[in-house]
Design a protein around this motif. Sequence first.
Motif, PDB file in Angstrom:
ATOM      1  N   HIS A   1     -29.171  88.150 -87.389  1.00 50.95           N
ATOM      2  CA  HIS A   1     -29.734  89.632 -87.257  1.00 50.95           C
ATOM      3  C   HIS A   1     -30.714  89.708 -88.356  1.00 50.95           C
ATOM      4  N   ALA A   2     -32.115  89.813 -88.162  1.00 51.66           N
ATOM      5  CA  ALA A   2     -32.854  90.030 -89.334  1.00 51.66           C
ATOM      6  C   ALA A   2     -32.416  91.130 -90.141  1.00 51.66           C
ATOM      7  N   THR A   3     -32.339  92.083 -89.818  1.00 45.95           N
ATOM      8  CA  THR A   3     -31.825  93.611 -90.259  1.00 45.95           C
ATOM      9  C   THR A   3     -30.915  92.920 -91.484  1.00 45.95           C
ATOM     10  N   GLU A   4     -29.719  92.449 -91.228  1.00 48.15           N
ATOM     11  CA  GLU A   4     -29.085  91.231 -92.445  1.00 48.15           C
ATOM     12  C   GLU A   4     -29.123  90.439 -93.390  1.00 48.15           C
ATOM     13  N   THR A   5     -29.373  89.306 -92.751  1.00 49.00           N
ATOM     14  CA  THR A   5     -30.104  88.371 -93.410  1.00 49.00           C
ATOM     15  C   THR A   5     -31.299  88.623 -93.998  1.00 49.00           C
ATOM     16  N   VAL A   6     -32.487  89.396 -93.699  1.00 49.42           N
ATOM     17  CA  VAL A   6     -33.438  89.311 -94.634  1.00 49.42           C
ATOM     18  C   VAL A   6     -33.440  90.659 -95.065  1.00 49.42           C
ATOM     19  N   GLY A   7     -33.084  91.679 -94.787  1.00 43.89           N
ATOM     20  CA  GLY A   7     -32.155  92.763 -95.452  1.00 43.89           C
ATOM     21  C   GLY A   7     -31.727  92.916 -96.643  1.00 43.89           C
ATOM     22  N   VAL A   8     -30.392  91.956 -96.944  1.00 49.20           N
ATOM     23  CA  VAL A   8     -29.734  91.978 -97.858  1.00 49.20           C
ATOM     24  C   VAL A   8     -30.902  91.806 -99.313  1.00 49.20           C
ATOM     25  N   LEU A   9     -31.925  90.604 -98.960  1.00 47.55           N
ATOM     26  CA  LEU A   9     -32.852  90.612 -99.988  1.00 47.55           C
ATOM     27  C   LEU A   9     -33.444  91.735-100.481  1.00 47.55           C
ATOM     28  N   GLY A  10     -34.185  92.426 -99.538  1.00 50.67           N
ATOM     29  CA  GLY A  10     -35.060  93.297-100.149  1.00 50.67           C
ATOM     30  C   GLY A  10     -34.449  94.553-100.971  1.00 50.67           C
ATOM     31  N   VAL A  11     -32.908  94.584-100.402  1.00 55.65           N
ATOM     32  CA  VAL A  11     -32.070  95.626-100.701  1.00 55.65           C
ATOM     33  C   VAL A  11     -31.648  95.134-102.684  1.00 55.65           C
ATOM     34  N   ALA A  12     -31.629  93.842-102.837  1.00 58.20           N
ATOM     35  CA  ALA A  12     -31.194  93.137-103.948  1.00 58.20           C
ATOM     36  C   ALA A  12     -32.843  93.331-105.054  1.00 58.20           C
TER      37      ALA A  12
ATOM     38  N   ALA B   1     -27.074  87.504-103.019  1.00 59.84           N
ATOM     39  CA  ALA B   1     -27.882  88.019-101.944  1.00 59.84           C
ATOM     40  C   ALA B   1     -28.148  86.958-101.233  1.00 59.84           C
ATOM     41  N   ALA B   2     -28.856  85.785-101.390  1.00 61.35           N
ATOM     42  CA  ALA B   2     -28.405  85.156-100.260  1.00 61.35           C
ATOM     43  C   ALA B   2     -27.232  84.707-100.026  1.00 61.35           C
ATOM     44  N   SER B   3     -25.998  85.030-100.457  1.00 61.83           N
ATOM     45  CA  SER B   3     -25.034  84.137-100.552  1.00 61.83           C
ATOM     46  C   SER B   3     -24.153  85.004 -99.093  1.00 61.83           C
ATOM     47  N   MET B   4     -24.908  86.095 -99.317  1.00 62.13           N
ATOM     48  CA  MET B   4     -23.828  87.332 -98.826  1.00 62.13           C
ATOM     49  C   MET B   4     -24.825  87.976 -97.051  1.00 62.13           C
ATOM     50  N   ALA B   5     -26.425  86.320 -96.893  1.00 66.86           N
ATOM     51  CA  ALA B   5     -26.673  86.867 -95.989  1.00 66.86           C
ATOM     52  C   ALA B   5     -26.157  86.342 -94.244  1.00 66.86           C
ATOM     53  N   ALA B   6     -26.104  87.331 -93.556  1.00 61.76           N
ATOM     54  CA  ALA B   6     -24.837  86.946 -92.796  1.00 61.76           C
ATOM     55  C   ALA B   6     -25.817  87.596 -91.294  1.00 61.76           C
ATOM     56  N   GLY B   7     -25.571  87.731 -90.507  1.00 64.73           N
ATOM     57  CA  GLY B   7     -25.214  88.756 -89.106  1.00 64.73           C
ATOM     58  C   GLY B   7     -25.573  88.004 -88.148  1.00 64.73           C
ATOM     59  N   SER B   8     -25.046  88.780 -86.801  1.00 58.14           N
ATOM     60  CA  SER B   8     -25.037  88.145 -85.166  1.00 58.14           C
ATOM     61  C   SER B   8     -25.897  88.825 -84.160  1.00 58.14           C
ATOM     62  N   ARG B   9     -26.231  88.301 -83.839  1.00 59.72           N
ATOM     63  CA  ARG B   9     -27.519  89.260 -82.598  1.00 59.72           C
ATOM     64  C   ARG B   9     -26.674  89.049 -81.208  1.00 59.72           C
ATOM     65  N   GLN B  10     -25.717  88.122 -81.518  1.00 62.11           N
ATOM     66  CA  GLN B  10     -24.217  88.357 -80.083  1.00 62.11           C
ATOM     67  C   GLN B  10     -23.938  89.938 -80.165  1.00 62.11           C
ATOM     68  N   ASN B  11     -24.121  90.265 -81.848  1.00 58.85           N
ATOM     69  CA  ASN B  11     -22.645  91.142 -82.122  1.00 58.85           C
ATOM     70  C   ASN B  11     -23.849  92.917 -81.000  1.00 58.85           C
ATOM     71  N   CYS B  12     -24.827  92.349 -80.941  1.00 56.87           N
ATOM     72  CA  CYS B  12     -25.805  93.227 -80.789  1.00 56.87           C
ATOM     73  C   CYS B  12     -24.901  94.029 -79.074  1.00 56.87           C
ATOM     74  N   GLY B  13     -24.997  95.855 -78.846  1.00 58.60           N
ATOM     75  CA  GLY B  13     -24.690  96.126 -77.917  1.00 58.60           C
ATOM     76  C   GLY B  13     -23.157  96.095 -78.856  1.00 58.60           C
ATOM     77  N   PHE B  14     -22.244  96.135 -80.040  1.00 56.15           N
ATOM     78  CA  PHE B  14     -20.587  96.036 -80.167  1.00 56.15           C
ATOM     79  C   PHE B  14     -21.261  96.901 -81.209  1.00 56.15           C
ATOM     80  N   SER B  15     -19.827  97.967 -81.785  1.00 53.74           N
ATOM     81  CA  SER B  15     -20.070  98.800 -83.112  1.00 53.74           C
ATOM     82  C   SER B  15     -19.715  98.807 -84.292  1.00 53.74           C
ATOM     83  N   VAL B  16     -20.237  96.731 -83.845  1.00 56.61           N
ATOM     84  CA  VAL B  16     -20.742  96.239 -85.472  1.00 56.61           C
ATOM     85  C   VAL B  16     -21.349  96.096 -86.122  1.00 56.61           C
ATOM     86  N   LYS B  17     -22.548  96.004 -84.510  1.00 59.01           N
ATOM     87  CA  LYS B  17     -24.069  95.696 -84.981  1.00 59.01           C
ATOM     88  C   LYS B  17     -24.125  96.482 -86.250  1.00 59.01           C
ATOM     89  N   PRO B  18     -24.138  98.502 -86.098  1.00 61.49           N
ATOM     90  CA  PRO B  18     -24.434  98.767 -87.130  1.00 61.49           C
ATOM     91  C   PRO B  18     -24.119  98.632 -88.324  1.00 61.49           C
TER      92      PRO B  18
END
Length: 448
Positions: free
Chosen positions: A129-140, A161-178
């Motif tokens: 989920h690039a919102t998190e994997t790429v987003g954490v670098l943008g925020v940093a 931030a690279a050590s914090m990059a994560a986020g699985s699209r398998q969770n899209c449609g579940f409440s953890v996604k946001p």
Amino acid sequence: MAVRAFVDTVGVAVAGAHEPVVSAAKSVMVPEGGSSNRAATLLTSGERVSAAHAALINGTAGHALDFDDHLSDVNGHPSVVLVPAILASGEENRLSGSAMLEAYVVGHQVMCAVSEALPVRPHWAHGWHATETVGVLGVAAAVARLEGLTIREIQSALGIAASMAAGSRQNCGFSVKPVHAGMAAMNGLLAARFVAAGIDADPDQLEAPIGFFHLFGVDSDLSKVESVLGERWTVTTRGLNVKRYPACYAVHPAGDAAVDLAKAGLNTRDVAAIKVTVQPTGLTGPIHHRPTTGNQAKFSMEYTVAAALVDGRLGLDTFTDTHVIDEKIQHLVPLVDTCESTTPPVGPGEYEKWYATVQITTKNGETVHARGDMPHGYTHDPLTDSELDGKFAECMAVPGVVWDGTELLARLRNLEHCTNVREVLAESTRTPHFPSSPTELESATTAL
């Protein structure tokens, strides 16, 4: 464009404030009775909490409805990670609106550069989920700009931030996604602050043999980083896609086409079959084919098309648990067949980025069709200021909103001239008054 990003993100975060996932996140992160660290404001309630907790909860609220903006170049949602972290840092440090807008531009640029180099499409197709994997670098990068880190410190912040990059699209449609968005906002902010506290990281972490690009990329081309960083600026050259209804952006072209068919007078009782065709990879995001919840419905091509045909519209109330079980919609969902094609079966063969066609076969053998390309609101066909303010008004009309929408919009629109961002979310912006129409909101900004 950056001001518009703040307007849209704050609006959708306020609208998502009382979603169950937001309440749950707040119950874990903010102790009962409130926080002793009152650095930044929760858009959900007006309470003041620590900057890190504000970034997480506001980011989660901003993504809870999947109504926040999207960027095709990032294959994700830039503003919902950047704005909450920038607001939190800006409030705590009493920074100016212009400084926050500059930080947003930097964060947007970094997200585009990283996405181009990965490249982001195969990264996303592999399930990230690039919102998190790429987003954490943008925020940093954005927070590092705001808080005045040196070049060496910025390198460490990106490495952390690279050590914090994560986020699985398998969770899209579940409440953890946001929560992915909230985590990116909080972790990017923490990465910058860990450096300020003395924690370091490999300055070459991103490009190193076992660094970020090696872990997350597919035949990465690091020369693209310098190329994209040289643009002036990606926030204008690549822009943002602002959503008109709360669902995965990949379903919007087909949803628009289905709405057109409904408005043309299609009787859904006559429908025998529905075929939806989209561009290659267009079905990678909508992973739920028989949704049973509102969250899953946001990632369902079948449900979105069926709901649009039945209702003749798509809106906040379309993607709710109650609406998903509507009998008329459920009757149509199994009739929807989806496929990908490089050549659109309807209309011209050329298209920009995305397209969708909806072809209906009726019970008497007749066929009707419609096509949707990039939706109104995307970067080259943006919403007008009036339309964006109308969306803001819709968000402020959600039950339980604690903000005076008219005043809040006026202050956000004036962000560039604000000397202390705390003024934007000050107590004077929280009143029992709710905006009654987009016209009322527009009059406030005109007065400025």
